[in-house]
Design an enzyme around this catalytic site. Structure first.
Site, PDB file in Angstrom:
ATOM      1  N   GLN A  21       0.852  -1.202   0.000  1.00  0.00           N
ATOM      2  CA  GLN A  21       0.000   0.000   0.000  1.00  0.00           C
ATOM      3  C   GLN A  21       0.882   1.244   0.000  1.00  0.00           C
ATOM      4  O   GLN A  21       1.153   1.801  -1.050  1.00  0.00           O
ATOM      5  CB  GLN A  21      -0.971  -0.041   1.176  1.00  0.00           C
ATOM      6  CG  GLN A  21      -2.020  -1.136   1.009  1.00  0.00           C
ATOM      7  CD  GLN A  21      -3.089  -1.137   2.090  1.00  0.00           C
ATOM      8  OE1 GLN A  21      -3.232  -0.201   2.857  1.00  0.00           O
ATOM      9  NE2 GLN A  21      -3.845  -2.217   2.161  1.00  0.00           N
ATOM     10  N   CYS A  22       1.415   1.619   1.180  1.00  0.00           N
ATOM     11  CA  CYS A  22       2.318   2.782   1.145  1.00  0.00           C
ATOM     12  C   CYS A  22       3.667   2.373   0.589  1.00  0.00           C
ATOM     13  O   CYS A  22       4.430   3.200   0.116  1.00  0.00           O
ATOM     14  CB  CYS A  22       2.465   3.408   2.522  1.00  0.00           C
ATOM     15  SG  CYS A  22       3.628   2.565   3.598  1.00  0.00           S
ATOM     16  N   CYS A  44       0.129  -1.053   7.037  1.00  0.00           N
ATOM     17  CA  CYS A  44      -0.975  -0.726   6.128  1.00  0.00           C
ATOM     18  C   CYS A  44      -1.881  -1.906   5.804  1.00  0.00           C
ATOM     19  O   CYS A  44      -3.090  -1.753   5.771  1.00  0.00           O
ATOM     20  CB  CYS A  44      -0.448  -0.199   4.804  1.00  0.00           C
ATOM     21  SG  CYS A  44       0.549   1.276   4.909  1.00  0.00           S
ATOM     22  N   MET A  66      29.431 -10.096  18.086  1.00  0.00           N
ATOM     23  CA  MET A  66      29.131 -11.268  17.250  1.00  0.00           C
ATOM     24  C   MET A  66      27.941 -10.904  16.352  1.00  0.00           C
ATOM     25  O   MET A  66      28.101 -10.488  15.244  1.00  0.00           O
ATOM     26  CB  MET A  66      28.811 -12.481  18.134  1.00  0.00           C
ATOM     27  CG  MET A  66      29.972 -12.940  19.003  1.00  0.00           C
ATOM     28  SD  MET A  66      31.394 -13.497  18.056  1.00  0.00           S
ATOM     29  CE  MET A  66      30.753 -14.901  17.197  1.00  0.00           C
ATOM     30  N   ASP A 126      15.518 -15.877  27.005  1.00  0.00           N
ATOM     31  CA  ASP A 126      14.758 -17.131  26.914  1.00  0.00           C
ATOM     32  C   ASP A 126      15.659 -18.340  27.031  1.00  0.00           C
ATOM     33  O   ASP A 126      15.196 -19.426  27.381  1.00  0.00           O
ATOM     34  CB  ASP A 126      14.024 -17.196  25.573  1.00  0.00           C
ATOM     35  CG  ASP A 126      12.832 -16.268  25.566  1.00  0.00           C
ATOM     36  OD1 ASP A 126      12.012 -16.374  26.479  1.00  0.00           O
ATOM     37  OD2 ASP A 126      12.737 -15.432  24.662  1.00  0.00           O
ATOM     38  N   ALA A 179       0.491   7.411   7.104  1.00  0.00           N
ATOM     39  CA  ALA A 179       0.227   8.669   7.823  1.00  0.00           C
ATOM     40  C   ALA A 179      -0.829   8.451   8.917  1.00  0.00           C
ATOM     41  O   ALA A 179      -0.613   8.770  10.070  1.00  0.00           O
ATOM     42  CB  ALA A 179      -0.234   9.732   6.855  1.00  0.00           C
ATOM     43  N   GLU A 187     -11.483   4.662   6.845  1.00  0.00           N
ATOM     44  CA  GLU A 187     -11.489   4.597   8.302  1.00  0.00           C
ATOM     45  C   GLU A 187     -12.456   3.591   8.945  1.00  0.00           C
ATOM     46  O   GLU A 187     -12.133   3.010   9.978  1.00  0.00           O
ATOM     47  CB  GLU A 187     -11.815   5.991   8.861  1.00  0.00           C
ATOM     48  CG  GLU A 187     -10.757   7.017   8.604  1.00  0.00           C
ATOM     49  CD  GLU A 187     -11.270   8.423   8.855  1.00  0.00           C
ATOM     50  OE1 GLU A 187     -12.203   8.843   8.145  1.00  0.00           O
ATOM     51  OE2 GLU A 187     -10.768   9.074   9.760  1.00  0.00           O
TER      52      GLU A 187
HETATM   53  C1  LIG Z   1      14.691  -7.461  17.992  1.00  0.00           C
HETATM   54  C2  LIG Z   1      15.321  -8.384  19.025  1.00  0.00           C
HETATM   55  C3  LIG Z   1      14.523  -9.345  19.593  1.00  0.00           C
HETATM   56  C4  LIG Z   1      15.063 -10.209  20.549  1.00  0.00           C
HETATM   57  N1  LIG Z   1      14.264 -11.125  21.133  1.00  0.00           N
HETATM   58  C5  LIG Z   1      14.765 -11.954  22.082  1.00  0.00           C
HETATM   59  C6  LIG Z   1      13.950 -12.904  22.735  1.00  0.00           C
HETATM   60  O1  LIG Z   1      12.763 -13.029  22.451  1.00  0.00           O
HETATM   61  N2  LIG Z   1      14.511 -13.683  23.669  1.00  0.00           N
HETATM   62  C7  LIG Z   1      15.840 -13.583  24.010  1.00  0.00           C
HETATM   63  O2  LIG Z   1      16.293 -14.335  24.843  1.00  0.00           O
HETATM   64  N3  LIG Z   1      16.624 -12.693  23.413  1.00  0.00           N
HETATM   65  C8  LIG Z   1      16.128 -11.878  22.468  1.00  0.00           C
HETATM   66  N4  LIG Z   1      16.931 -10.951  21.876  1.00  0.00           N
HETATM   67  C9  LIG Z   1      18.295 -10.817  22.349  1.00  0.00           C
HETATM   68  C10 LIG Z   1      19.276 -11.578  21.499  1.00  0.00           C
HETATM   69  O3  LIG Z   1      19.032 -12.940  21.574  1.00  0.00           O
HETATM   70  C11 LIG Z   1      20.637 -11.284  22.053  1.00  0.00           C
HETATM   71  O4  LIG Z   1      20.874  -9.908  21.880  1.00  0.00           O
HETATM   72  C12 LIG Z   1      21.695 -12.057  21.335  1.00  0.00           C
HETATM   73  O5  LIG Z   1      21.605 -13.416  21.576  1.00  0.00           O
HETATM   74  C13 LIG Z   1      23.056 -11.563  21.710  1.00  0.00           C
HETATM   75  O6  LIG Z   1      23.981 -12.150  20.832  1.00  0.00           O
HETATM   76  P1  LIG Z   1      24.863 -11.293  19.847  1.00  0.00           P
HETATM   77  O7  LIG Z   1      25.771 -12.245  19.181  1.00  0.00           O
HETATM   78  O8  LIG Z   1      24.058 -10.460  18.946  1.00  0.00           O
HETATM   79  O9  LIG Z   1      25.594 -10.367  20.889  1.00  0.00           O
HETATM   80  P2  LIG Z   1      26.445  -9.025  20.711  1.00  0.00           P
HETATM   81  O10 LIG Z   1      25.513  -7.857  20.631  1.00  0.00           O
HETATM   82  O11 LIG Z   1      27.338  -9.221  19.516  1.00  0.00           O
HETATM   83  O12 LIG Z   1      27.187  -9.043  22.017  1.00  0.00           O
HETATM   84  C14 LIG Z   1      26.489  -8.965  23.239  1.00  0.00           C
HETATM   85  C15 LIG Z   1      27.406  -9.028  24.447  1.00  0.00           C
HETATM   86  O13 LIG Z   1      27.878 -10.338  24.619  1.00  0.00           O
HETATM   87  C16 LIG Z   1      29.278 -10.361  24.723  1.00  0.00           C
HETATM   88  N5  LIG Z   1      29.750 -11.563  24.045  1.00  0.00           N
HETATM   89  C17 LIG Z   1      29.317 -12.031  22.848  1.00  0.00           C
HETATM   90  N6  LIG Z   1      29.922 -13.184  22.574  1.00  0.00           N
HETATM   91  C18 LIG Z   1      30.762 -13.453  23.598  1.00  0.00           C
HETATM   92  C19 LIG Z   1      31.660 -14.490  23.888  1.00  0.00           C
HETATM   93  N7  LIG Z   1      31.824 -15.512  23.070  1.00  0.00           N
HETATM   94  N8  LIG Z   1      32.351 -14.430  25.034  1.00  0.00           N
HETATM   95  C20 LIG Z   1      32.204 -13.385  25.890  1.00  0.00           C
HETATM   96  N9  LIG Z   1      31.360 -12.376  25.655  1.00  0.00           N
HETATM   97  C21 LIG Z   1      30.647 -12.414  24.546  1.00  0.00           C
HETATM   98  C22 LIG Z   1      29.770  -9.097  24.075  1.00  0.00           C
HETATM   99  O14 LIG Z   1      30.989  -8.661  24.635  1.00  0.00           O
HETATM  100  C23 LIG Z   1      28.636  -8.143  24.349  1.00  0.00           C
HETATM  101  O15 LIG Z   1      28.817  -7.528  25.588  1.00  0.00           O
HETATM  102  C24 LIG Z   1      16.433 -10.086  20.932  1.00  0.00           C
HETATM  103  C25 LIG Z   1      17.222  -9.091  20.331  1.00  0.00           C
HETATM  104  C26 LIG Z   1      16.678  -8.247  19.398  1.00  0.00           C
HETATM  105  C27 LIG Z   1      17.553  -7.185  18.787  1.00  0.00           C
HETATM  106  S1  FES Z   2       2.525  -1.125   2.881  1.00  0.00           S
HETATM  107 FE1  FES Z   2       3.387  -2.024   4.624  1.00  0.00          FE
HETATM  108  S2  FES Z   2       3.784  -0.323   5.905  1.00  0.00           S
HETATM  109 FE2  FES Z   2       2.727   0.536   4.248  1.00  0.00          FE
END
Ligand SMILES: Cc1cc2nc3c(=O)[nH]c(=O)nc-3n(C[C@H](O)[C@H](O)[C@H](O)COP(=O)(O)OP(=O)(O)OC[C@H]3O[C@@H](n4cnc5c(N)ncnc54)[C@H](O)[C@@H]3O)c2cc1C
Ligand code: FES
Length: 1243
Positions: free
Chosen positions: A34-35, A72, A183, A284, A718, A1182
């Site tokens: 849509q948008c 949308c 990571m 989790d 919007a 609407e």
């Molecule tokens: C949109 C979104 C939704 C999410 N939903 C969930 C959810 O439903 N449930 C849930 O449990 N999590 C959720 N998360 C969290 C996500 O699982 C964690 O952020 C992720 O697992 C972290 O891993 P990374 O590799 O991205 O970490 P990074 O961001 O790369 O690092 C995170 C931290 O871990 C440290 N680190 C990483 N690897 C190591 C290592 N090997 N040794 C020592 N330190 C280390 C780093 O130094 C840093 O401080 C969500 C995140 C986002 C952005």
């Molecule tokens: S069409 Fe998906 S946000 Fe507008």
């Protein structure tokens, strides 16, 4: 900068210049755009899926799209477009056929074949995997190369290092213990982006092979800590198929949890180690890893060691026992033993892509043939700053038989042990405590089931809890075909793809922020108040001005013209000078060469305040302090006071509705360019009302409107939110452009947009209703209070519209309504799709529901008894015919098979204690057009060029609602040329002046008539030429007309009806006509957690003769889904000091694919004609938003069934949004009651 990676963008997979990709084509042609702002994301999620799995299942598709939001469409058309790639979705039933080829049955129903369809899959390009881009060979070579080198990149403030070996990594960590290991960057990245955290050094160990090793041992498997969660998921799934079931209890629990964690996109990058070390309180994985006796192998310069993942591991918020220099190398996940059961359960605000409210890992071990507990561990997330172990509860269970007695004691201990103070961070204290109990109870049911299957116990198991259904079913979209004698070339009444859908899907569509940067352009970032109500005692910009790239700070002193915008009898300052009235009010703005520099500059501006006493945040506060905007309104019909004396029963109730964030995908965006001479400005902006912007900029700069040209190509959504606020932001941006004489761009980030701009008004509705025992409602007295926020904006108009819809579909003889817009210290609330009607009608329908509950009668009967029938008169004395409302009601009952399903729901509820179903059927009567007469006008300008191509301009803006597509259809019909010859480039104040807002569901009605008018004029001018040369072509007529000096350009105008309302007399004619509709929804509710699924929605809408059924059905579904979000999901949360907490998609949940009704059918009422609008159509942008409330009332119905099992009957309060929290607590289960009693005693 990229190293070792290649990015394929939506532009890279197909283009309108060469060849579009089948994914782009199908999403576009299935009307999934849509948008268009979300479309590239949808396309790429689907593309990525198909690259990995060219024949996906429906489950794969919903998983792949789970992390993509669309505001949308309501997702149904996107899913339908994607479904065409899936073998199971290509059967006859996918488009609604009754018999199914998958069942070996042939779809022989002739009339099914004859029914018009929204799109024709026969025309689709086939998916040919051999045509796809190849994997870049240089990346393969790079990955295979043995001479890896350390990579270092330096930025302005950060350095990024990527070591190649474990030794180097350990050395780096020893030297820089505070430097994070990045990571997946899913934790560190958001901290940098949203919280402004600065890490001078970042270590990227993704090339250290040891972090990805997997090795299986006799007792379990070691998984490299660098493994992504998707890799972990695949590994565990593979092992589950290879190992005996008893060994994989923990693996299966983890698979369950991983399936719900984040989205596919997150799981593809987020690492196991990152999740553990981030130590989120509601991680989790950590509870299940801890309950499962996992351990982490750690390496540092001091060597390797193994650390158990247990209670001691998590030491505080985001903190573990690991030392800063430690690197988590791998994680040990043990096999389970016979007699060991592991489960991981969670409950989140939204079913997918949502951090859990409470999450658990639970394990119990029995020795063979016994129900006596040998080992037990229970870990919870979301119950404090860390993952916590319920150690005392475990003690209460240990050594005892797993039976009701033990568990009953365990619940009590658990409640004591995981007590949260009432002010615990994260709120929802009662719910979270109840969840710990109900999740343990769910575990109990599972364990009992297992023990029974193993013949250890012979007990009667109370109920086997099945997960809520989640399979999306094919749905129907029915509409009337065009008349048989309609010209094939005439597109009116036929489904036609959004005219920009291909541009959206290929990423070619240009939004405001896509306009290339001009020379010397500056970026503007707003500096906003951090106080809700305070005097400004100082503004120090000196530090900001010293920062690199910062050019200037704009304040009220820089405004050459009006410093405030007039607002419906009040004024709104562009910049707060002396006093601030809400958190998020603009005080000044920083201009810099880049957005990053402007943001840093804004953060360096110091404002000092002196707080003023008693800020007002809630409606209740406002009522107590009589803080209202004037005028307040009253409307009345009949004699309410007298009527109450003659009724059988009187009931007083209320309902509170939360507000709603627009969450348009494209945030507020604008670019103001000074032309450089004669004070001329060009404004490129995402707005619904270009004329208002033109006027606002001119008044602010003290120049004439003829010097300001406002251009709107398209908006990324919007929903009412790009009118008033946008005019204020445009005024501010224009001051910056004026002062510096340079182009200035302002594009708000999501968090800023949510903080600064208000949304839908929260409303408190109270009512006193008098009714007869047979269900007739004789009198209602309503009081409405809307939270207007700190400026009046359109609040008074909204409170008026609430009163004008007080009757909805009901002929109640005596009605009285009072409404007041409250003045509070939150950001000013504003127009939002429905303009108060969704709030007002919810109160009305809740009142009807309460009457039904008080009488113990089905709500649909009470609705039916009171509905308008025959020639009718509204409470403001307008005559109308409700025949089509009645027809919608009957058809909806028929289409949804309401009677049989009502019985089936009741039967289901008798058979299930912890799951309940609910069903509701809700009508709407919605007034179309503006009650302000002058707004009902429109203009158009149509040019025909010498080559026969046509350029149409009109006053409407393309927000995604398809107005340009419909205008193309109108012009095509009137000029008798195919739509391919007609182009709409933009909306501009230079071509069509003095336009009205694209709002009130009136865009097509008004602009359609104006375009029609212009085209008729042109067609008439060509008539002599056509008559002279009837066999000539359109092109030849146009050429001839040019040679004959006939003007090929015309303006068109529409003068709408003189609508008005006289509040003193309480009468008038505020609407042009009514759009009617009825919607039936059924839900299944998990009473233990409040989680629910919408099983089926059927909607019958009277929209006259649709000009474009695909666009209209898109509007119907999209608005319904936004309503579903409003009433059941979207929750704004404020701090006690008035700061909005929920400022992004992680805190504020709009509906995602998982929230779609599993079956979602829309039927356009046949044989409906509307003499008041173009081609007999009706406005539809609407009205159906309110019908999302059918899901709310279905939830309420299910909750009522649960309450009845707890011995409760009659009306009860359930406010919106009916989140899992509210629904669960309202169910009044034994667990919620336990918590309630405990909370009550501890107060
Ligand atoms: C949109 C979104 C939704 C999410 N939903 C969930 C959810 O439903 N449930 C849930 O449990 N999590 C959720 N998360 C969290 C996500 O699982 C964690 O952020 C992720 O697992 C972290 O891993 P990374 O590799 O991205 O970490 P990074 O961001 O790369 O690092 C995170 C931290 O871990 C440290 N680190 C990483 N690897 C190591 C290592 N090997 N040794 C020592 N330190 C280390 C780093 O130094 C840093 O401080 C969500 C995140 C986002 C952005
Ligand atoms: S069409 Fe998906 S946000 Fe507008």
């Amino acid at each position: 900068m990229l190293h070792g990676a290649a990015i394929t963008t939506v532009e890279g997979i197909g283009s309108s210049k060469t060849r579009i990709h089948p994914v782009q084509e199908r999403i576009a042609k299935a009307h999934g755009s849509q948008c268009g702002f979300c479309t590239p994301g949808m396309v790429m999620s689907m593309y990525a899926l198909l690259r990995n799995k060219p024949q996906p299942t429906m489950d794969d598709i919903t998983q792949a799209l789970a992390g993509n939001l669309c505001r949308c469409t309501g997702y149904r058309p996107i899913v339908d477009g994607c479904r065409t790639f899936c073998p199971e979705g290509n059967c006859c039933q996918a488009n609604g056929g009754a018999n199914c080829c998958l069942n070996g049955e042939e779809n022989t129903n002739e009339s099914e074949h004859e029914k018009p369809r929204l799109f024709d899959r026969e025309t689709f390009l086939p998916l040919d995997p051999t045509q796809e881009l190849i994997f870049p060979p240089e990346l393969i070579l790079m990955a295979e190369a043995s001479n890896l080198q350390t990579l270092t990149f330096h930025g302005e403030r950060m350095t990024w290092v990527s070591p190649t070996s474990l030794e180097e990594l350990v050395q780096l960590k020893m030297k820089h213990p505070r430097a994070p290991l990045v990571m997946g960057n899913t934790n560190i990245g958001p901290d940098i982006k949203f919280k402004g955290v600065l890490h001078p050094l970042i270590i990227s160990p993704i090339r250290v092979k040891e972090l990805f090793d997997v090795s299986e041992g006799p007792d379990g498997v070691w998984v490299g800590a660098g493994s992504s969660l998707s890799e972990l998921h695949s590994l565990l799934e593979k092992m589950v198929t290879q190992l005996p079931e008893e060994k994989t209890e923990l693996f299966r629990a983890m698979i369950q949890q991983l399936g719900n964690l984040g989205s596919q996109q997150i799981r593809n990058v987020a690492s196991l180690g990152g999740n553990i070390v981030s130590a989120y309180p509601n991680s989790d994985l950590n509870p299940v890893l801890a309950a499962g006796n996992c351990k982490v192998r750690v390496i540092s310069s001091e060597g390797r060691r193994e650390v158990p993942l247990n209670q001691e591991f998590f030491v505080g918020f985001g903190k573990t026992v690991l030392k800063p220099e430690d690197v988590a190398l791998s994680v040990f996940i043990p096999f389970s033993r016979k007699g060991e059961f592991v489960r991981a359960l969670r409950q989140a605000p939204r079913k997918e892509v949502s951090f859990a409210t409470v999450t658990t890992g639970m394990r119990v071990y029995f020795s063979e043939g016994s129900r006596v507990v040998q080992e037990v561990s229970l870990y919870f997330g979301g119950m404090g700053p860390t993952t916590v172990s319920a150690t005392r509860t475990c003690k209460a269970i240990m050594g005892r038989p797993w039976d009701e007695d033990t568990l009953n004691k365990a619940y009590d201990v658990l409640l004591e042990e995981l007590a949260l103070p009432p002010s615990a961070p994260g709120g929802k204290v009662e719910f979270r405590r109840a969840l710990t109990l109900s999740l343990l109870f769910k575990f109990n049911l599972d364990v009992l089931q297992k023990l029974k299957e193993m013949n250890v116990i012979k007990d009667e198991i109370p109920e086997k809890l099945q997960p809520l259904p989640k399979d999306i079913q094919p749905s129907l979209q029915e509409f009337q075909d065009v008349p048989k004698d309609q010209d094939d070339q005439d597109p009116v009444g036929r489904p036609m793809m959004h005219r920009s859908a291909i541009s959206h899907a290929t990423g070619e569509a240009v939004y405001c922020d896509d306009i290339p940067k001009t020379d010397g352009e500056l970026f503007l970032v707003l500096v906003t108040s951090s106080r809700a109500h305070a005097k400004i005692t100082g503004l120090d910009t000196s530090e900001a001005l010293k920062l690199p790239g910062v050019v200037d700070v704009i304040t009220a002193n820089d405004i050459p013209g009006k410093k405030a915008r007039p607002m419906f009898g009040y004024e709104q300052e562009l910049f707060a000078e002396d006093e601030v009235f809400c958190v998020g009010q603009t005080v000044c703005a920083v201009l810099a060469d880049t957005k990053t520099h402007a943001k840093r500059g804004a953060a360096a501006v110091k404002i000092t305040y002196e707080d003023l006493p008693d800020p007002i945040f809630t409606i209740e506060d406002a009522i107590e302090k009589s803080s209202y905007y004037e005028p307040q309104r009253v409307i009345a019909k009949g004699d309410v006071t007298e009527a109450f004396k003659n009724v059988n029963r009187v009931y007083e109730g209320q309902i509170r509705m939360g507000g709603q964030e627009h969450f348009y995908m494209e945030t507020q965006s604008m670019l103001v360019v000074p032309v450089g001479e004669e004070k001329e400005f060009k404004v490129y902006i995402s707005t619904q009302w270009p004329t208002l912007i033109q006027e606002a900029v001119a008044e602010t700069l003290d120049i004439q409107s003829n010097r300001v040209t406002c251009h709107v190509k398209r908006l990324g959504g919007a929903f009412g939110g790009k009118v008033i606020v946008t005019s204020v932001l445009a005024s501010i941006t224009s001051v910056a452009a004026w002062k510096t004489n340079r182009a200035v761009r302002c594009v708000l980030e999501r968090g800023e947009d949510m903080l600064i701009t208000g949304g839908r008004h929260p409303v408190l509705g109270k009512y006193k209703v008098g009714f007869m025992n047979d269900g007739r409602i004789m009198a209602v007295d309503y009081h409405y209070y809307a939270n207007g926020g700190c400026f009046v904006d359109e609040s008074v108009l909204i409170s008026e519209k609430i009163l004008l819809h007080l009757d909805n579909a009901y002929n109640i003889p005596n009605l009285r309504g009072h409404s007041a817009a409250c003045r509070t210290n939150i950001p000013s609330n504003t127009a939002f799709r429905g303009f108060g009607v969704p709030q007002g009608l919810l109160v009305v329908e809740n009142m009807v529901n309460d009457v039904a509950m008080a009488l113990g009668r089905p709500a649909d009967q009470v609705r039916e008894i009171n509905m308008y029938k025959g020639p009718s008169v509204t409470h403001y004395k307008v005559e109308f015919s409700p025949d089509n409302l009645q027809r919608c009601w009957e058809q909806c009952k028929l289409r949804s098979d309401y009677g049989a399903r009502r019985k089936a729901v009741d039967q289901f509820n008798q058979q299930n204690r912890w799951k309940k179903r609910g069903i509701s059927i809700i009508p709407i009567k919605y007034g179309i057009a503006f009650a302000e007469s002058f707004l009902n006008q429109a203009g158009a300008l149509v040019h025909i060029y010498k080559d026969g191509s046509v350029l149409v301009t009109h006053g409407g803006t393309e927000l995604g609602q398809g107005v340009h597509t419909k205008m193309q259809q109108v012009a095509s019909r009137e000029l008798h040329v195919p739509t391919s010859k007609i182009f709409i480039s933009e909306t501009s104040t230079a071509t069509v002046p003095n336009t009205c807002p694209s709002a009130a569901s009136f865009g097509t009605d008004a602009n359609g008539m104006a375009v029609k008018d212009a085209c008729e004029i042109l067609y008439r001018r060509l008539e002599p030429i056509r008559l002279k040369d009837p066999k000539g072509s359109w092109e030849s007529w146009v050429r001839e007309a040019h040679l004959q000096k006939i003007s090929l350009s015309a303006t068109g105008f529409f003068r709408g009806k003189d609508l008005y309302f006289d509040w003193d007399k309480m009468e008038g004619k505020p609407y042009s006509y009514y759009t009617f509709g009825v919607c039936c929804s059924e839900v299944e509710l998990d009473c233990l957690t409040g989680d629910y699924r919408t099983l089926k929605t059927d909607m019958v809408m009277d929209i006259g003769r649709s000009i474009n059924p695909s666009v209209d059905i898109g509007q119907i579904e999209g608005a319904f889904t936004q309503g579903l979000g409003l009433y059941t999901l979207e929750e704004l949360q404020y701090s006690p000091t008035g700061m909005l907490y929920s400022r992004g998609p992680s805190q504020y949940k709009i509906p995602a694919v998982c929230d779609m009704p599993l079956q979602f059918s829309v039927y356009l009422l046949p044989d409906s004609y509307n003499p008041h609008a173009i081609y007999s159509s009706k406005g539809i942008g609407e009205p159906t938003l309110f019908l999302g409330s059918s899901v709310f009332f279905a939830i309420k119905d299910a909750v009522a069934a649960a309450r009845s099992d707890s011995g409760l009957s009659g009306p009860f309060y359930l406010d919106t949004p009916a989140t899992p929290e509210k629904a669960c607590l309202a169910c009044a289960s034994p667990f919620t009651k336990k918590v309630e009693m405990r909370m009550f005693h501890s107060v």
